[in-house]
Design a protein around this motif. Structure first.
Motif, PDB file in Angstrom:
ATOM      1  N   GLU A  70     -72.450  -3.198  78.331  1.00 51.78           N
ATOM      2  CA  GLU A  70     -71.436  -2.154  78.515  1.00 51.78           C
ATOM      3  C   GLU A  70     -71.426  -1.191  77.321  1.00 51.78           C
ATOM      4  OE1 GLU A  70     -68.779  -0.157  80.765  1.00 51.78           O
ATOM      5  OE2 GLU A  70     -69.728  -2.022  81.401  1.00 51.78           O
ATOM      6  N   LEU A  71     -71.478  -1.735  76.121  1.00 51.43           N
ATOM      7  CA  LEU A  71     -71.482  -0.888  74.927  1.00 51.43           C
ATOM      8  C   LEU A  71     -72.789  -0.121  74.776  1.00 51.43           C
ATOM      9  CD1 LEU A  71     -69.580  -3.091  72.357  1.00 51.43           C
ATOM     10  CD2 LEU A  71     -68.804  -0.982  73.437  1.00 51.43           C
ATOM     11  N   GLU A  72     -73.899  -0.714  75.177  1.00 52.26           N
ATOM     12  CA  GLU A  72     -75.169   0.007  75.132  1.00 52.26           C
ATOM     13  C   GLU A  72     -75.145   1.204  76.076  1.00 52.26           C
ATOM     14  OE1 GLU A  72     -78.353  -3.409  73.745  1.00 52.26           O
ATOM     15  OE2 GLU A  72     -78.031  -3.108  75.897  1.00 52.26           O
ATOM     16  N   ASP A  73     -74.538   1.044  77.231  1.00 52.48           N
ATOM     17  CA  ASP A  73     -74.391   2.177  78.154  1.00 52.48           C
ATOM     18  C   ASP A  73     -73.545   3.277  77.525  1.00 52.48           C
ATOM     19  OD1 ASP A  73     -75.914   0.944  80.090  1.00 52.48           O
ATOM     20  OD2 ASP A  73     -74.195   0.292  81.292  1.00 52.48           O
ATOM     21  N   TYR A  74     -72.463   2.885  76.878  1.00 54.30           N
ATOM     22  CA  TYR A  74     -71.557   3.855  76.265  1.00 54.30           C
ATOM     23  C   TYR A  74     -72.190   4.534  75.056  1.00 54.30           C
ATOM     24  CZ  TYR A  74     -67.496   5.802  73.903  1.00 54.30           C
ATOM     25  OH  TYR A  74     -66.633   6.650  73.266  1.00 54.30           O
ATOM     26  N   GLU A  85     -75.351   4.606  74.314  1.00 51.36           N
ATOM     27  CA  GLU A  85     -76.689   5.085  74.650  1.00 51.36           C
ATOM     28  C   GLU A  85     -77.732   4.671  73.611  1.00 51.36           C
ATOM     29  OE1 GLU A  85     -76.252   9.305  75.305  1.00 51.36           O
ATOM     30  OE2 GLU A  85     -75.348   8.958  77.271  1.00 51.36           O
ATOM     31  N   LYS A  86     -77.555   3.461  73.098  1.00 48.89           N
ATOM     32  CA  LYS A  86     -78.546   2.872  72.199  1.00 48.89           C
ATOM     33  C   LYS A  86     -78.365   1.361  72.205  1.00 48.89           C
ATOM     34  CE  LYS A  86     -76.126   3.119  67.801  1.00 48.89           C
ATOM     35  NZ  LYS A  86     -76.202   3.570  66.428  1.00 48.89           N
ATOM     36  N   GLU A  87     -79.375   0.671  71.690  1.00 54.59           N
ATOM     37  CA  GLU A  87     -79.356  -0.787  71.686  1.00 54.59           C
ATOM     38  C   GLU A  87     -78.336  -1.319  70.679  1.00 54.59           C
ATOM     39  OE1 GLU A  87     -82.391  -4.572  71.148  1.00 54.59           O
ATOM     40  OE2 GLU A  87     -83.133  -2.535  70.837  1.00 54.59           O
ATOM     41  N   ILE A  88     -77.622  -2.343  71.093  1.00 61.81           N
ATOM     42  CA  ILE A  88     -76.697  -3.059  70.222  1.00 61.81           C
ATOM     43  C   ILE A  88     -77.361  -4.402  69.909  1.00 61.81           C
ATOM     44  CG2 ILE A  88     -74.403  -4.110  69.998  1.00 61.81           C
ATOM     45  CD1 ILE A  88     -74.310  -1.051  70.329  1.00 61.81           C
ATOM     46  N   HIS A  89     -77.619  -4.655  68.648  1.00 59.19           N
ATOM     47  CA  HIS A  89     -78.294  -5.894  68.255  1.00 59.19           C
ATOM     48  C   HIS A  89     -77.296  -7.052  68.178  1.00 59.19           C
ATOM     49  CE1 HIS A  89     -82.031  -3.822  67.431  1.00 59.19           C
ATOM     50  NE2 HIS A  89     -81.308  -2.860  66.865  1.00 59.19           N
ATOM     51  N   HIS A  90     -77.800  -8.233  68.470  1.00 61.25           N
ATOM     52  CA  HIS A  90     -76.968  -9.441  68.421  1.00 61.25           C
ATOM     53  C   HIS A  90     -76.322  -9.606  67.046  1.00 61.25           C
ATOM     54  CE1 HIS A  90     -78.147 -11.034  72.338  1.00 61.25           C
ATOM     55  NE2 HIS A  90     -79.358 -10.603  72.065  1.00 61.25           N
ATOM     56  N   GLY A  91     -77.043  -9.223  65.995  1.00 57.31           N
ATOM     57  CA  GLY A  91     -76.530  -9.341  64.635  1.00 57.31           C
ATOM     58  C   GLY A  91     -75.343  -8.436  64.351  1.00 57.31           C
ATOM     59  N   ARG A  92     -75.133  -7.459  65.197  1.00 58.83           N
ATOM     60  CA  ARG A  92     -73.951  -6.597  65.083  1.00 58.83           C
ATOM     61  C   ARG A  92     -72.850  -7.083  66.025  1.00 58.83           C
ATOM     62  NH1 ARG A  92     -73.405  -0.162  66.546  1.00 58.83           N
ATOM     63  NH2 ARG A  92     -71.372   0.114  65.572  1.00 58.83           N
ATOM     64  N   LEU A  93     -73.237  -7.471  67.221  1.00 59.46           N
ATOM     65  CA  LEU A  93     -72.260  -7.827  68.250  1.00 59.46           C
ATOM     66  C   LEU A  93     -71.482  -9.094  67.910  1.00 59.46           C
ATOM     67  CD1 LEU A  93     -71.103  -7.364  71.128  1.00 59.46           C
ATOM     68  CD2 LEU A  93     -72.958  -8.832  71.952  1.00 59.46           C
ATOM     69  N   TYR A  94     -72.195 -10.188  67.710  1.00 57.74           N
ATOM     70  CA  TYR A  94     -71.521 -11.480  67.602  1.00 57.74           C
ATOM     71  C   TYR A  94     -70.686 -11.657  66.334  1.00 57.74           C
ATOM     72  CZ  TYR A  94     -73.770 -12.562  71.948  1.00 57.74           C
ATOM     73  OH  TYR A  94     -74.142 -12.529  73.256  1.00 57.74           O
ATOM     74  N   PRO A  95     -71.127 -11.172  65.186  1.00 61.72           N
ATOM     75  CA  PRO A  95     -70.229 -11.260  64.023  1.00 61.72           C
ATOM     76  C   PRO A  95     -68.924 -10.464  64.217  1.00 61.72           C
ATOM     77  CG  PRO A  95     -72.472 -10.891  63.285  1.00 61.72           C
ATOM     78  CD  PRO A  95     -72.471 -10.728  64.781  1.00 61.72           C
ATOM     79  N   ASN A  96     -69.017  -9.334  64.907  1.00 62.38           N
ATOM     80  CA  ASN A  96     -67.805  -8.554  65.168  1.00 62.38           C
ATOM     81  C   ASN A  96     -66.901  -9.246  66.184  1.00 62.38           C
ATOM     82  OD1 ASN A  96     -67.657  -5.846  63.679  1.00 62.38           O
ATOM     83  ND2 ASN A  96     -69.805  -5.982  64.275  1.00 62.38           N
ATOM     84  N   LEU A  97     -67.487  -9.879  67.187  1.00 56.82           N
ATOM     85  CA  LEU A  97     -66.676 -10.669  68.120  1.00 56.82           C
ATOM     86  C   LEU A  97     -65.999 -11.818  67.374  1.00 56.82           C
ATOM     87  CD1 LEU A  97     -69.031 -10.786  71.218  1.00 56.82           C
ATOM     88  CD2 LEU A  97     -66.763  -9.717  71.132  1.00 56.82           C
ATOM     89  N   ASP A  98     -66.729 -12.479  66.490  1.00 56.14           N
ATOM     90  CA  ASP A  98     -66.141 -13.576  65.711  1.00 56.14           C
ATOM     91  C   ASP A  98     -65.002 -13.080  64.827  1.00 56.14           C
ATOM     92  OD1 ASP A  98     -67.847 -15.444  66.832  1.00 56.14           O
ATOM     93  OD2 ASP A  98     -69.286 -15.370  65.173  1.00 56.14           O
TER      94      ASP A  98
END
Length: 91
Positions: A29-33, A35-48
Motif C-alpha cells: 500500500e505504501l509503495e503504491d502511494y 511510488e517507490k520500493e519500501i525496504h523491510h529494514g525501514r518498514l518493520y522497525p517503524n512498525l515496532d
C-alpha cells in the motif's frame, strides 16, 4: 503524534484503513502511494516503534505472518491529528 515521523503517521493511516493488515500488505500500500520500493529494514522497525508507543498492536496470524491493528490510543491519536489538521485545511 507530534513525535512521529511522516512515515510512521502514514503507517497508522494504512493500518486504520485495512482489516488486520499484514506487513506485506502495508508495504504494498505504501509503495503504491510513495511510488517507490519500501525496504523491510525501514518498514518493520517503524512498525515496532508504533507497537512500543502503544499505538499499534501486533498479532500473529501464523508462524511467518504478523498482522497489525490500531489500539484505542492509536485511534484517538489519529482522530486528534485529523481535528488539528482540519483547523488549517478546509477541503
Amino acid at each position: 503524534m507530534y513525535d512521529l515521523t511522516g512515515f510512521q503517521r502514514d503507517l497508522l493511516y494504512v493500518i486504520a484503513g485495512e482489516e488486520e493488515p499484514h506487513g506485506l500488505a502495508i508495504k504494498e500500500e505504501l509503495e503504491d502511494y510513495y511510488e517507490k520500493e519500501i525496504h523491510h529494514g525501514r518498514l518493520y522497525p517503524n512498525l515496532d516503534t508504533l507497537v512500543d508507543k502503544g499505538l499499534v498492536e501486533k498479532g500473529r496470524r501464523d508462524r511467518r505472518t504478523n498482522f497489525y491493528t490500531l489500539t484505542r490510543r492509536g485511534r484517538r491519536e489519529l482522530e486528534a491529528r485529523r481535528d488539528w489538521e482540519s483547523q488549517y485545511v478546509d477541503l
